[in-house]
Design a protein around this motif. Sequence first.
Motif, PDB file in Angstrom:
ATOM      1  N   ARG A  29       0.830  -1.204   0.000  1.00 42.96           N
ATOM      2  CA  ARG A  29       0.000   0.000   0.000  1.00 42.96           C
ATOM      3  C   ARG A  29       0.866   1.256   0.000  1.00 42.96           C
ATOM      4  O   ARG A  29       0.551   2.249  -0.671  1.00 42.96           O
ATOM      5  CB  ARG A  29      -0.939   0.010   1.200  1.00 42.96           C
ATOM      6  CG  ARG A  29      -2.129  -0.917   1.060  1.00 42.96           C
ATOM      7  CD  ARG A  29      -3.002  -0.894   2.296  1.00 42.96           C
ATOM      8  NE  ARG A  29      -3.704   0.370   2.462  1.00 42.96           N
ATOM      9  CZ  ARG A  29      -4.441   0.667   3.527  1.00 42.96           C
ATOM     10  NH1 ARG A  29      -4.552  -0.202   4.516  1.00 42.96           N
ATOM     11  NH2 ARG A  29      -5.061   1.829   3.620  1.00 42.96           N
ATOM     12  N   LEU A  30       1.969   1.217   0.740  1.00 43.29           N
ATOM     13  CA  LEU A  30       2.879   2.355   0.752  1.00 43.29           C
ATOM     14  C   LEU A  30       3.530   2.554  -0.614  1.00 43.29           C
ATOM     15  O   LEU A  30       3.646   3.683  -1.105  1.00 43.29           O
ATOM     16  CB  LEU A  30       3.953   2.148   1.825  1.00 43.29           C
ATOM     17  CG  LEU A  30       3.482   2.333   3.273  1.00 43.29           C
ATOM     18  CD1 LEU A  30       4.440   1.660   4.240  1.00 43.29           C
ATOM     19  CD2 LEU A  30       3.339   3.811   3.605  1.00 43.29           C
ATOM     20  N   GLU A  31       3.956   1.462  -1.242  1.00 44.18           N
ATOM     21  CA  GLU A  31       4.569   1.572  -2.563  1.00 44.18           C
ATOM     22  C   GLU A  31       3.562   2.091  -3.588  1.00 44.18           C
ATOM     23  O   GLU A  31       3.892   2.926  -4.436  1.00 44.18           O
ATOM     24  CB  GLU A  31       5.118   0.215  -2.987  1.00 44.18           C
ATOM     25  CG  GLU A  31       6.315  -0.236  -2.147  1.00 44.18           C
ATOM     26  CD  GLU A  31       6.775  -1.632  -2.504  1.00 44.18           C
ATOM     27  OE1 GLU A  31       5.979  -2.375  -3.124  1.00 44.18           O
ATOM     28  OE2 GLU A  31       7.916  -1.986  -2.162  1.00 44.18           O
ATOM     29  N   ASP A  32       2.322   1.612  -3.517  1.00 38.97           N
ATOM     30  CA  ASP A  32       1.290   2.093  -4.434  1.00 38.97           C
ATOM     31  C   ASP A  32       0.952   3.560  -4.160  1.00 38.97           C
ATOM     32  O   ASP A  32       0.628   4.310  -5.090  1.00 38.97           O
ATOM     33  CB  ASP A  32       0.029   1.241  -4.303  1.00 38.97           C
ATOM     34  CG  ASP A  32       0.189  -0.132  -4.941  1.00 38.97           C
ATOM     35  OD1 ASP A  32       1.240  -0.372  -5.569  1.00 38.97           O
ATOM     36  OD2 ASP A  32      -0.718  -0.978  -4.786  1.00 38.97           O
ATOM     37  N   ALA A  33       1.003   3.974  -2.891  1.00 39.68           N
ATOM     38  CA  ALA A  33       0.743   5.376  -2.553  1.00 39.68           C
ATOM     39  C   ALA A  33       1.813   6.288  -3.143  1.00 39.68           C
ATOM     40  O   ALA A  33       1.508   7.382  -3.644  1.00 39.68           O
ATOM     41  CB  ALA A  33       0.668   5.548  -1.042  1.00 39.68           C
ATOM     42  N   ALA A  34       3.081   5.857  -3.092  1.00 44.12           N
ATOM     43  CA  ALA A  34       4.159   6.651  -3.682  1.00 44.12           C
ATOM     44  C   ALA A  34       3.982   6.755  -5.191  1.00 44.12           C
ATOM     45  O   ALA A  34       4.154   7.835  -5.784  1.00 44.12           O
ATOM     46  CB  ALA A  34       5.511   6.039  -3.331  1.00 44.12           C
ATOM     47  N   ASP A  35       3.630   5.637  -5.846  1.00 38.39           N
ATOM     48  CA  ASP A  35       3.366   5.666  -7.292  1.00 38.39           C
ATOM     49  C   ASP A  35       2.187   6.582  -7.611  1.00 38.39           C
ATOM     50  O   ASP A  35       2.207   7.330  -8.600  1.00 38.39           O
ATOM     51  CB  ASP A  35       3.070   4.252  -7.800  1.00 38.39           C
ATOM     52  CG  ASP A  35       4.328   3.411  -7.957  1.00 38.39           C
ATOM     53  OD1 ASP A  35       5.430   3.990  -7.976  1.00 38.39           O
ATOM     54  OD2 ASP A  35       4.207   2.179  -8.049  1.00 38.39           O
ATOM     55  N   TYR A  36       1.157   6.527  -6.785  1.00 39.36           N
ATOM     56  CA  TYR A  36      -0.030   7.363  -6.972  1.00 39.36           C
ATOM     57  C   TYR A  36       0.346   8.841  -6.939  1.00 39.36           C
ATOM     58  O   TYR A  36      -0.108   9.634  -7.785  1.00 39.36           O
ATOM     59  CB  TYR A  36      -1.033   7.018  -5.870  1.00 39.36           C
ATOM     60  CG  TYR A  36      -2.192   7.971  -5.711  1.00 39.36           C
ATOM     61  CD1 TYR A  36      -3.331   7.868  -6.507  1.00 39.36           C
ATOM     62  CD2 TYR A  36      -2.148   8.964  -4.732  1.00 39.36           C
ATOM     63  CE1 TYR A  36      -4.400   8.733  -6.337  1.00 39.36           C
ATOM     64  CE2 TYR A  36      -3.217   9.833  -4.562  1.00 39.36           C
ATOM     65  CZ  TYR A  36      -4.327   9.718  -5.362  1.00 39.36           C
ATOM     66  OH  TYR A  36      -5.388  10.580  -5.192  1.00 39.36           O
TER      67      TYR A  36
END
Length: 319
Positions: free
Chosen positions: A117-124
Motif C-alpha cells: 500500500r505504501l509503494e502504491d501510494a508513492a506511485d499514486y
Amino acid sequence: MKFCPRCEEVKPLEAFSKNRSSRSGVHGYCKPCHTKVCAENRVLNHGSGRNYLLKLRYGITEQEADAILAAQGGVCVICLRQPAAHVDHDHVIGRVRGMLCFKCNNGLGQFEDEVWRLEDAADYLEGRGSHARRLWLEFDATTIVGRSRRHLEVMYGVARADALGSARHYKLRERYGLTEAEADSLVALQGGLCAICGDREPEHIDHCHDSEAVRGALCLGCNSGMGLLGDDPGTIRRAAAYLDGSLVTEVPVDGGGVRLSFTLPDVDPAGVGKDGWERVRDEDVRRRKALRDAAWEAEWCFGGPFADPFAQALVGSAR
C-alpha cells in the motif's frame, strides 16, 4: 463510608475503585491516592514510569530505548526531519523496529503496516500505476483539472448541480472545485474503490495542496496515511523500505562493532548533526527516485515485456 489511610479522610464508597478480591469490594485507598501509590510503586520497582511502560509494551528497558535513539542520531529513521520520540514495533511478532516521530509512526498504522500500500501510494503521488493510467486514458493527464472536471459529468450523463446544491456539494466545490455530481462520477470511474488500495470504499477526495489538482478518491486509511507522511513520495518509499527491512542495516566500523545505516549514500548518523539531516535526506530521496525511475523504465517503457505508451509518455514528460 470508608476510611482512606493515606489521605486520612472518611469518604463515600463511590470514591474508591472496585476490587472484588477484597472483603469490602473496593480498594484500600481512595481513587486519587490509589493512583499516586501505583505511580510510586512503579518508580520503586522499575526505576521510572517510562521504564515500566517500555518493558510492558515493547519488552525493552529505558536504557535500551535511549541506545536505539542514539544509534539513529536522534532523528526519525523514516522522514529524517523530526526527533524520534516513539518506539515502533511489529504488531505480529512484537519485535522493536526502531524509533519514529509521531506522524511517521501513525502513518504506518494508517497503512496497516502494508508495504504494497505504501509503494502504491508513492506511485499514486508520482502519477504512476493503474489509477494514473486510467486518468491518462480518459483525460490525457494524471490529475483532474479544468475541462477534466466537466468531462466527468459528460462521461456519466449527469447534469451540473444547480445553485441550490446540497451541503456536500458546497463543501466539495469550496475545497476541491468539484460539484457533487463530478465527485460521484470520479468514484464511479474508479469502480467504487479507493484509488490506492483498491479494496475499500473511497470516502475522501484527495488533491494536491500546491496545485489544487484533484488526484483521486481515497479510503480513510490511505488518505490519512499519506497526510501524516506529508504527501511526500520520498518519505513514503522510505517507509515501505523500513517495513520490508531493507532501509535500516548494520555496517561494521573501524576497531570493531557495528553502526546503523539507513541512507543513500551511507553516512554515519553520529556525524550528521542536528542541522545536517535535510541535506542527507534530499540526496537519499533523489537517489531512491532515480532507482525507481530506472526500474519503471525497464519494466514498462523501452525493451521491457510490458511496453506501455502511457509509461513512455510519463518518462518523456519527466525528462
